[in-house]
Motif scaffolding. Structure first.
Motif, short mmCIF file in Angstrom:
data_model
loop_
_atom_site.label_atom_id
_atom_site.label_comp_id
_atom_site.label_asym_id
_atom_site.label_seq_id
_atom_site.Cartn_x
_atom_site.Cartn_y
_atom_site.Cartn_z
N GLU A 1 0.75 -1.18 0.17
CA GLU A 1 0.13 -0.11 0.06
C GLU A 1 0.96 1.05 0.01
O GLU A 1 0.56 2.34 -0.56
CB GLU A 1 -0.90 0.08 1.30
CG GLU A 1 -1.96 -1.06 1.07
CD GLU A 1 -1.65 -2.43 1.76
OE1 GLU A 1 -0.44 -2.62 1.94
OE2 GLU A 1 -2.28 -3.42 1.42
N ALA B 1 2.33 1.84 -3.43
CA ALA B 1 1.16 2.18 -4.48
C ALA B 1 1.13 3.78 -4.15
O ALA B 1 0.84 4.31 -5.14
CB ALA B 1 0.13 1.33 -4.18
N ASP B 2 0.83 4.13 -2.87
CA ASP B 2 0.85 5.43 -2.66
C ASP B 2 1.94 6.31 -3.25
O ASP B 2 1.76 7.58 -3.84
CB ASP B 2 0.68 5.93 -1.33
CG ASP B 2 -0.67 5.45 -0.73
OD1 ASP B 2 -1.72 5.11 -1.41
OD2 ASP B 2 -0.90 5.15 0.52
N MET C 1 -0.17 4.74 -7.82
CA MET C 1 -1.06 3.74 -8.69
C MET C 1 -1.84 3.11 -7.49
O MET C 1 -1.52 2.75 -6.47
CB MET C 1 0.22 2.75 -9.38
CG MET C 1 -0.52 1.75 -10.11
SD MET C 1 0.61 0.65 -10.80
CE MET C 1 1.63 1.62 -11.95
N ALA C 2 -3.05 2.66 -8.17
CA ALA C 2 -3.98 2.03 -7.22
C ALA C 2 -3.24 0.48 -6.68
O ALA C 2 -2.51 0.01 -7.81
CB ALA C 2 -5.16 1.60 -7.83
N ARG C 3 -3.62 -0.01 -5.58
CA ARG C 3 -2.97 -1.14 -5.26
C ARG C 3 -3.19 -2.21 -5.99
O ARG C 3 -2.19 -3.10 -6.50
CB ARG C 3 -3.31 -1.40 -3.72
CG ARG C 3 -2.74 -2.70 -3.04
CD ARG C 3 -3.38 -3.11 -1.61
NE ARG C 3 -2.86 -4.13 -1.23
CZ ARG C 3 -3.01 -5.39 -1.45
NH1 ARG C 3 -4.04 -5.76 -2.53
NH2 ARG C 3 -2.40 -6.37 -0.81
N ARG C 4 -4.33 -2.58 -6.48
CA ARG C 4 -4.91 -3.61 -7.31
C ARG C 4 -3.90 -3.63 -8.44
O ARG C 4 -3.76 -4.31 -9.01
CB ARG C 4 -6.48 -3.40 -7.34
CG ARG C 4 -7.06 -4.23 -6.10
CD ARG C 4 -8.48 -4.20 -6.24
NE ARG C 4 -8.80 -5.11 -7.40
CZ ARG C 4 -10.14 -5.34 -7.85
NH1 ARG C 4 -11.17 -4.71 -7.24
NH2 ARG C 4 -10.42 -6.36 -8.70
N THR C 5 -4.10 -2.29 -9.30
CA THR C 5 -3.61 -2.07 -10.36
C THR C 5 -1.74 -2.41 -10.26
O THR C 5 -1.37 -3.02 -11.29
CB THR C 5 -3.57 -0.66 -11.15
OG1 THR C 5 -4.85 -0.45 -11.19
CG2 THR C 5 -2.83 -0.48 -12.27
#
Length: 250
Positions: A164, A167-168, A172-176
């Motif tokens: 997480e 991603a931040d 970028m979104a975590r799932r992406t």
């Protein structure tokens, strides 16, 4: 018919060397009896510890960086002799037969019979291809933000930022991130992080660092946890791993 080329060079350098991106028309097999080398292409990084055998395909653009004083050999092969070898760089474990073949090639020298040299090279290539595959490769993603993440973590694999947090940081979104990272490297983020830690460990161990210091440097909380992870991944302990490649160069 043009004569096929197989040229063996012995080399020794007292200081570390860095070579920028370049490519050879020939294929190159090479090994070190001292020192350690890192190979990088746009597709990833490879670590060559002492005694193991590296491979770079013809016209494969790569950069190289050595650590410490190095000594070893390079065998340059006509592309026609390399069709059975991988298209990407690779690191092969050595065997007694492979060491003997290299020793015979060294003893032949430049004045040795060309036909005999080619026969020895053919057997050497067969033995390398048939040998045990060892993962000394760290795949790198191509997407700009993922590559920045991977480079930072490969350089300092002890970083314990969560998925997480990464991603931040890269926007970028975590799932992406999870989906694209796996698609571009072939590994989940957790698997890739472990591979990065183990490859960094091989690099440090190959430079003579003690196991305890290496375990802590690459992010393990205990030496026993590091050795067990190393054994599960490579099939042996760190000391046995380096013994497998011993005396590849003569």
């Amino acid at each position: 018919m043009a004569e096929l080329m197989a040229r063996l060079d012995l080399n020794a350098y007292e200081a570390p060397r860095t070579t920028g991106a370049h490519a050879h028309e020939e294929g190159q097999l090479f090994a070190l009896r001292a020192g350690l080398q890192l190979i990088e292409t746009s597709a990833g990084r490879w670590v060559l510890p002492p005694g193991w055998i590296g491979w770079i395909a013809p016209r494969c653009a790569h950069a190289a960086q050595s650590h410490g004083a190095t000594a070893g050999w390079s065998l340059y092969l006509d592309p026609a002799l390399t069709t059975a070898l991988p298209a990407q760089p690779h690191v092969f474990a050595s065997t007694p037969l492979i060491r003997e073949l290299v020793g015979r090639l060294v003893s032949l020298g430049e004045e040795g019979e060309a036909a005999r040299r080619l026969r020895l090279v053919g057997v050497l290539v067969d033995e390398l291809v048939a040998g045990t595959r060892t993962s000394l490769h760290l795949a790198l993603p191509q997407e700009r933000r993922l590559l920045a993440l991977a480079t930072a973590l490969a350089d300092d694999p002890a970083r314990d930022d969560t998925l997480e947090q990464w991603a931040d940081r890269i926007g970028m979104a975590r799932r992406t991130l999870t989906r694209r990272f796996a698609a571009e490297t072939g590994l989940s983020f957790a698997q890739w992080r472990q591979q990065a830690r183990l490859l960094k460990a091989v690099q440090l161990l190959g430079m003579g660092e003690p196991v305890t210091a290496v375990a802590l440097t690459v992010g393990y909380s205990s030496v026993s946890a590091f050795i067990e992870t190393f054994r599960r991944h490579f099939g042996c302990t760190p000391s046995r791993f380096f013994a497998q490649g011993a005396d590849t160069s003569r």
